[in-house]
Write a protein that holds these residues in place. Structure first.
Motif, PDB file in Angstrom:
ATOM      1  N   LEU A  65       0.824  -4.233  -0.219  1.00  0.00           N
ATOM      2  CA  LEU A  65       0.104  -4.192   1.057  1.00  0.00           C
ATOM      3  C   LEU A  65       0.938  -3.473   2.111  1.00  0.00           C
ATOM      4  N   TYR A  66       2.204  -3.832   2.201  1.00  0.00           N
ATOM      5  CA  TYR A  66       3.102  -3.213   3.169  1.00  0.00           C
ATOM      6  C   TYR A  66       3.293  -1.724   2.869  1.00  0.00           C
ATOM      7  N   LEU A  67       3.604  -1.405   1.621  1.00  0.00           N
ATOM      8  CA  LEU A  67       3.895  -0.015   1.270  1.00  0.00           C
ATOM      9  C   LEU A  67       2.655   0.864   1.418  1.00  0.00           C
ATOM     10  N   ARG A  68       1.505   0.368   1.025  1.00  0.00           N
ATOM     11  CA  ARG A  68       0.268   1.149   1.215  1.00  0.00           C
ATOM     12  C   ARG A  68       0.022   1.419   2.693  1.00  0.00           C
ATOM     13  N   GLY A  69       0.262   0.418   3.528  1.00  0.00           N
ATOM     14  CA  GLY A  69       0.092   0.600   4.970  1.00  0.00           C
ATOM     15  C   GLY A  69       1.017   1.664   5.526  1.00  0.00           C
ATOM     16  N   ARG A  70       2.271   1.614   5.115  1.00  0.00           N
ATOM     17  CA  ARG A  70       3.239   2.624   5.585  1.00  0.00           C
ATOM     18  C   ARG A  70       2.873   4.012   5.079  1.00  0.00           C
ATOM     19  N   CYS A  71       2.460   4.104   3.814  1.00  0.00           N
ATOM     20  CA  CYS A  71       2.091   5.410   3.249  1.00  0.00           C
ATOM     21  C   CYS A  71       0.841   5.958   3.924  1.00  0.00           C
ATOM     22  N   GLY A  72      -0.076   5.082   4.299  1.00  0.00           N
ATOM     23  CA  GLY A  72      -1.301   5.525   4.959  1.00  0.00           C
ATOM     24  C   GLY A  72      -1.049   6.079   6.346  1.00  0.00           C
ATOM     25  N   GLN A  73      -0.014   5.594   7.006  1.00  0.00           N
ATOM     26  CA  GLN A  73       0.287   6.022   8.372  1.00  0.00           C
ATOM     27  C   GLN A  73       1.196   7.244   8.439  1.00  0.00           C
ATOM     28  N   ALA A  74       1.915   7.519   7.377  1.00  0.00           N
ATOM     29  CA  ALA A  74       2.932   8.575   7.422  1.00  0.00           C
ATOM     30  C   ALA A  74       2.441   9.863   6.768  1.00  0.00           C
ATOM     31  N   GLY A  75       3.051  10.945   7.152  1.00  0.00           N
ATOM     32  CA  GLY A  75       2.701  12.240   6.612  1.00  0.00           C
ATOM     33  C   GLY A  75       3.564  12.661   5.429  1.00  0.00           C
ATOM     34  N   TRP A  76       4.066  11.698   4.672  1.00  0.00           N
ATOM     35  CA  TRP A  76       4.894  12.030   3.526  1.00  0.00           C
ATOM     36  C   TRP A  76       4.073  12.736   2.454  1.00  0.00           C
ATOM     37  N   ASP A  77       4.722  13.497   1.621  1.00  0.00           N
ATOM     38  CA  ASP A  77       4.094  14.215   0.516  1.00  0.00           C
ATOM     39  C   ASP A  77       3.323  13.230  -0.370  1.00  0.00           C
ATOM     40  N   SER A  78       2.108  13.610  -0.766  1.00  0.00           N
ATOM     41  CA  SER A  78       1.251  12.711  -1.552  1.00  0.00           C
ATOM     42  C   SER A  78       1.868  12.381  -2.912  1.00  0.00           C
ATOM     43  N   ARG A  79       2.611  13.325  -3.508  1.00  0.00           N
ATOM     44  CA  ARG A  79       3.279  13.032  -4.785  1.00  0.00           C
ATOM     45  C   ARG A  79       4.387  12.012  -4.592  1.00  0.00           C
ATOM     46  N   ASP A  80       5.115  12.112  -3.474  1.00  0.00           N
ATOM     47  CA  ASP A  80       6.163  11.143  -3.175  1.00  0.00           C
ATOM     48  C   ASP A  80       5.562   9.751  -2.975  1.00  0.00           C
ATOM     49  N   LYS A  81       4.450   9.688  -2.249  1.00  0.00           N
ATOM     50  CA  LYS A  81       3.771   8.408  -2.026  1.00  0.00           C
ATOM     51  C   LYS A  81       3.337   7.804  -3.359  1.00  0.00           C
ATOM     52  N   ALA A  82       2.741   8.628  -4.211  1.00  0.00           N
ATOM     53  CA  ALA A  82       2.262   8.145  -5.509  1.00  0.00           C
ATOM     54  C   ALA A  82       3.426   7.617  -6.355  1.00  0.00           C
ATOM     55  N   THR A  83       4.550   8.310  -6.310  1.00  0.00           N
ATOM     56  CA  THR A  83       5.738   7.869  -7.064  1.00  0.00           C
ATOM     57  C   THR A  83       6.214   6.511  -6.566  1.00  0.00           C
ATOM     58  N   ALA A  84       6.350   6.359  -5.255  1.00  0.00           N
ATOM     59  CA  ALA A  84       6.833   5.100  -4.683  1.00  0.00           C
ATOM     60  C   ALA A  84       5.864   3.960  -4.971  1.00  0.00           C
ATOM     61  N   LEU A  85       4.571   4.202  -4.824  1.00  0.00           N
ATOM     62  CA  LEU A  85       3.584   3.153  -5.081  1.00  0.00           C
ATOM     63  C   LEU A  85       3.562   2.758  -6.554  1.00  0.00           C
ATOM     64  N   ALA A  86       3.690   3.731  -7.450  1.00  0.00           N
ATOM     65  CA  ALA A  86       3.709   3.430  -8.882  1.00  0.00           C
ATOM     66  C   ALA A  86       4.920   2.575  -9.248  1.00  0.00           C
ATOM     67  N   LEU A  87       6.060   2.871  -8.655  1.00  0.00           N
ATOM     68  CA  LEU A  87       7.253   2.068  -8.914  1.00  0.00           C
ATOM     69  C   LEU A  87       7.087   0.655  -8.359  1.00  0.00           C
ATOM     70  N   ALA A  88       6.521   0.533  -7.174  1.00  0.00           N
ATOM     71  CA  ALA A  88       6.363  -0.778  -6.537  1.00  0.00           C
ATOM     72  C   ALA A  88       5.423  -1.686  -7.319  1.00  0.00           C
ATOM     73  N   VAL A  89       4.417  -1.113  -7.965  1.00  0.00           N
ATOM     74  CA  VAL A  89       3.467  -1.905  -8.752  1.00  0.00           C
ATOM     75  C   VAL A  89       4.176  -2.678  -9.854  1.00  0.00           C
ATOM     76  N   ASN A  90       5.213  -2.099 -10.419  1.00  0.00           N
ATOM     77  CA  ASN A  90       5.886  -2.694 -11.571  1.00  0.00           C
ATOM     78  C   ASN A  90       7.093  -3.560 -11.229  1.00  0.00           C
ATOM     79  N   VAL A  91       7.357  -3.810  -9.951  1.00  0.00           N
ATOM     80  CA  VAL A  91       8.504  -4.619  -9.553  1.00  0.00           C
ATOM     81  C   VAL A  91       8.240  -6.082  -9.894  1.00  0.00           C
ATOM     82  N   THR A  92       9.203  -6.689 -10.572  1.00  0.00           N
ATOM     83  CA  THR A  92       9.171  -8.124 -10.835  1.00  0.00           C
ATOM     84  C   THR A  92      10.435  -8.734 -10.244  1.00  0.00           C
TER      85      THR A  92
END
Length: 179
Positions: free
Chosen positions: A14-41
């Motif tokens: 929820l937090y990371l999606r919110g930050r990615c939605g507000q920022a102008g970071w590269d879409s591939r970078d956002k996808a990489t960070a979100l994919a990694l965050a999904v798998n955090v245990t």
């Protein structure tokens, strides 16, 4: 953005999606960070994930660190410091800092936007359990290695079991700073 400082791992995406939605970071970078965050245990070594996003925008690196950790200032450690037997499932929470043992010159710092001196997630960070950190008496001394801004460490966001236990222990105690 209401999940800033949240202890619960359920708020990570929820937090990371919110930050990615507000920022102008590269879409591939956002996808990489979100994919990694999904798998955090709770067992994930965040230092390794930090190395995997080393090449993305610095702001996204900090947002990722904020998403998967909480600042020590968000966590009331006083009851656990006084009586470590209260830790229960919190004993195994991973704690990250730049100088947790006070081995190096300078103070220890957490990760993310915890303070101006915060470090990036990387293999150079120290990682120990919360139980181990509480046993390091020199860390808790006034003139010890911890930063006055971020308290010198960040914790990996808590599982639902850990979060429920934390709330049960701290519910009746007034919020205080560790000795």
């Amino acid at each position: 953005m209401e999940t800033i400082g949240s202890l619960r791992d359920g708020d990570t995406l929820l937090y990371l999606r919110g930050r990615c939605g507000q920022a102008g970071w590269d879409s591939r970078d956002k996808a990489t960070a979100l994919a990694l965050a999904v798998n955090v245990t709770s067992e994930t070594d965040l230092r390794e994930l930090g190395a995997q996003i080393h090449d993305v925008h610095f702001g996204l690196q900090k947002a990722f660190a904020d998403a998967v950790t909480f600042s020590a200032d968000s966590f009331d450690v006083s009851a656990f410091h006084k009586d470590p037997s209260l830790l229960g499932p919190l004993a195994t929470v991973w704690v990250y800092g730049s100088n947790l043992h006070g081995t190096y010159t300078g103070r220890s710092h957490g990760v993310g936007d915890a303070c101006q001196h915060a470090r990036s997630l990387s293999p150079r960070l120290e990682r120990i359990s919360l139980a181990q950190l509480l046993s390091l008496e020199e860390f808790w001394q006034w003139n010890g290695p911890m930063c006055s801004f971020c308290s010198g460490w960040s914790g990996q966001r808590l599982t639902q079991e850990q979060y429920t236990h934390y709330l049960s222990v701290t519910a009746d105690s007034p919020r205080t700073v560790a000795p």
